[in-house]
Design a protein around this motif. Structure first.
Motif, short mmCIF file in Angstrom:
data_model
loop_
_atom_site.label_atom_id
_atom_site.label_comp_id
_atom_site.label_asym_id
_atom_site.label_seq_id
_atom_site.Cartn_x
_atom_site.Cartn_y
_atom_site.Cartn_z
N LEU A 247 -53.20 2.85 -11.98
CA LEU A 247 -51.26 3.16 -11.47
C LEU A 247 -50.36 2.81 -12.64
N PRO A 248 -49.49 3.65 -12.33
CA PRO A 248 -47.93 2.88 -13.21
C PRO A 248 -47.61 0.90 -13.42
N ALA A 249 -48.12 0.76 -14.75
CA ALA A 249 -47.96 -0.57 -14.90
C ALA A 249 -46.93 -0.82 -14.18
N LEU A 250 -46.66 -2.58 -13.85
CA LEU A 250 -45.54 -3.05 -13.00
C LEU A 250 -44.34 -2.61 -14.04
N GLY A 251 -43.58 -1.77 -14.34
CA GLY A 251 -41.87 -1.73 -15.55
C GLY A 251 -42.20 -0.42 -16.04
N GLU A 252 -43.57 0.01 -15.57
CA GLU A 252 -43.19 1.30 -16.55
C GLU A 252 -42.81 2.24 -16.23
N LYS A 253 -41.78 2.34 -14.72
CA LYS A 253 -40.91 3.69 -14.17
C LYS A 253 -39.98 3.03 -15.11
N ALA A 254 -40.00 1.67 -14.76
CA ALA A 254 -38.72 1.25 -15.65
C ALA A 254 -37.74 1.43 -16.99
N ALA A 255 -39.13 1.57 -17.71
CA ALA A 255 -39.11 1.24 -18.87
C ALA A 255 -39.07 3.02 -19.58
N ALA A 256 -39.22 3.60 -18.65
CA ALA A 256 -39.42 5.52 -19.43
C ALA A 256 -38.62 5.87 -20.39
N ASP A 257 -37.30 5.42 -20.67
CA ASP A 257 -36.59 5.54 -22.03
C ASP A 257 -37.24 5.01 -23.11
N ARG A 258 -38.06 4.45 -22.89
CA ARG A 258 -38.87 4.00 -24.31
C ARG A 258 -40.59 4.73 -24.12
N ILE A 259 -41.16 5.49 -23.34
CA ILE A 259 -42.47 5.18 -23.67
C ILE A 259 -42.36 7.36 -22.83
N THR A 260 -42.91 7.15 -24.30
CA THR A 260 -43.75 8.50 -24.10
C THR A 260 -45.00 9.34 -23.47
N TYR A 261 -45.77 10.46 -23.31
CA TYR A 261 -46.94 11.20 -22.66
C TYR A 261 -47.03 11.88 -22.97
N ARG A 262 -46.41 12.50 -24.77
CA ARG A 262 -47.30 13.20 -25.13
C ARG A 262 -46.84 13.00 -26.84
N VAL A 263 -47.13 13.54 -27.79
CA VAL A 263 -48.73 13.09 -29.02
C VAL A 263 -46.28 13.74 -30.06
N PRO A 264 -45.43 12.99 -29.74
CA PRO A 264 -44.23 13.16 -30.66
C PRO A 264 -44.19 14.35 -31.38
N ASP A 265 -43.36 15.39 -31.97
CA ASP A 265 -43.00 16.44 -32.87
C ASP A 265 -42.57 15.26 -34.36
N LEU A 266 -42.78 14.83 -35.23
CA LEU A 266 -42.25 13.74 -36.07
C LEU A 266 -41.56 14.99 -37.32
N LYS A 267 -41.35 15.45 -36.97
CA LYS A 267 -41.37 16.78 -37.88
C LYS A 267 -39.80 17.55 -37.34
N ASP A 268 -39.55 17.11 -35.66
CA ASP A 268 -38.18 16.97 -35.09
C ASP A 268 -37.02 15.88 -35.35
#
Length: 453
Positions: A167-188
């Protein structure tokens, strides 16, 4: 019109869905491919910056290549490695173009059933065609009929959460601005700025986590990335199999990916936190994120979190069908024992087809990544073999459907039981399991680890 004259509806215009269409056409069966995105390979395009660990020779389906040949299409060098963007643009886009109006974009499947029969009703069920409810991008709704349904919609849209309980951790949804579920494109540039000089937690232990760790290490080594640091969160401990098969992997790029992740932590660019299952995500007074474990441990604050805990199938639109799914993996019951990480972690599955993919509901198949449910380590060539077998069965050629036409490469890894809380086999040097969960600095000069969980 008899049911046999209806098309076979394929859900998803990704690599496996388009291959299914090619195999159906080769068998004289008309396919209709429904894709929710605005282009073929829409999900693949979202990770266009990530390089595959399979070569072009392993990610082009034979029936699809035959379909493309008359157009003058030439497969790229079979021994080179495409990125997701290469795969989508140089293979999936032209394949969808050849299929023409058999591929419908912006078509989201919201339900599948038998005509006039919900999942409860037995009477005359198998003689009824399938009905597929579709919502189009312009808001229009439509119901299509089909003789069979092949669900190749994948799992990309439903990533696993950070929470160790599933299940989502407590506070996980509220912290969505600092969480990603993908490998980030660090060339962008914008994405790069988000992680440069920051402390980032990476939660996960598979190929995606390896990739993210390697990317962060590369950023840390660069002129604009000074101060970048990773915190690798593992629900298990570290053992000989943690970083994959290395040089023993029969897919060299897959083995190299694990070695790159190992180099990232050996080089001091990441801390490894073992035996940690996230229970809550909190913010400190500076707005940074604090991960709290089920055991009460609180980790030092991080600026960003990358959650790479796998994917899970979306089964909601299949509710009216009688599927036979394993109650743990949500994979077909005959396939589940072959891929169950509770039983093995070798990552090597013998080729399989229609027999392992069949359900109580006749002529409906989950293929590709979706067929694996929550299990990892899926290969494109596995999906191509699946749809070859399914197409043969739908054409009435059971001998071909049951014939194995593929040999899969081994990972070089056999790490024992995949259970998070149980020890792996002791190492030959006498090392054993299990130490208490710990935070380990694995850097230059750090002691070598033998044993572990």
């Amino acid at each position: 019109m008899s049911t046999q004259q209806l098309p076979v509806i394929v859900i998803g215009a990704g690599p496996i869905g388009l291959a299914a269409a090619a195999h159906l056409l080769e068998r004289g069966i008309e396919p209709l491919v429904l894709e929710a995105g605005d282009a073929a390979g829409a999900a693949v395009r979202e990770w266009s910056h990530v390089r595959l660990f399979s070569t072009w020779g392993e990610v082009v389906d034979p029936a699809a290549e035959k379909l493309l040949a008359p157009t003058g299409w030439v497969r790229p060098d079979a021994d080179t490695y495409p990125s997701g963007g290469d795969w989508a643009e140089r293979y999936l886009r032209p394949l969808a173009a050849v299929l023409g109006d058999r591929v419908r974009l912006g078509a989201t499947v919201t339900g599948v059933s038998r005509s006039g029969r919900d999942r409860v009703v037995d009477a005359d069920r198998e003689s009824r065609p399938y009905v597929v409810h579709v919502e189009h991008a312009d808001g229009r709704e439509e119901r299509l009929t089909a003789r069979a349904v092949i669900d190749a919609s994948g799992t990309w849209a439903t990533p696993g959460p950070a929470g160790g309980s599933g299940l989502p951790a407590l506070g996980e949804k509220a912290a969505a601005d600092r969480i990603t579920y993908r490998v980030p494109d660090l060339k962008d540039p914008a994405v790069r700025a988000r992680y440069a000089g920051r402390r980032t937690a990476v939660i996960g232990s598979g190929a995606s986590a390896f990739t993210a760790l390697a990317y962060l290490a590369d950023l840390a080594r660069s002129q604009d990335g000074v101060g970048t640091h990773g915190v690798w969160i593992l629900r298990r401990g570290i053992s000989g199999s943690t970083f994959g098969g290395g040089e023993a992997d029969q897919l060299p790029a897959r083995g190299a990916l694990g070695l790159a992740a190992k180099a990232a932590v050996d080089g001091g660019y990441a801390d490894a936190v073992t035996g940690f299952r996230t229970e809550a995500v909190e913010r400190d007074t500076d707005g940074r994120l604090v991960l709290v474990g089920e055991d009460g441990r609180r980790l030092d604050p991080v600026d960003e979190v990358i959650v790479l805990t796998g994917f899970r199938p979306d089964l909601t639109f299949l509710d009216e069908l009688r599927l036979g799914l394993d109650d743990r993996l949500q994979a077909p019951v005959a396939l589940a024992p072959l891929i169950d990480p509770n039983q093995h972690s070798c990552g090597t599955v013998y080729p399989h087809g229609v027999n392992e993919l069949s359900h109580p509901e006749k002529d409906v198949y989950l293929v590709g990544m979706k067929s694996y449910g929550r299990a990892p380590t899926f290969l494109a060539m596995t999906g191509y073999e699946q749809v070859r077998s399914v197409a043969a069965s739908l054409a009435g050629d059971q001998e071909a459907a049951e014939r194995v036409e593929l040999t899969l490469p081994e990972t070089g890894v056999c790490g024992g039981a995949g259970l998070f809380d149980e020890p792996e086999t002791a190492q030959s040097d006498g090392g054993g399991c299990c130490a208490a969960p710990a935070t380990l600095q694995i850097g230059v000069g750090a002691p070598a680890i033998s044993g572990g969980c």
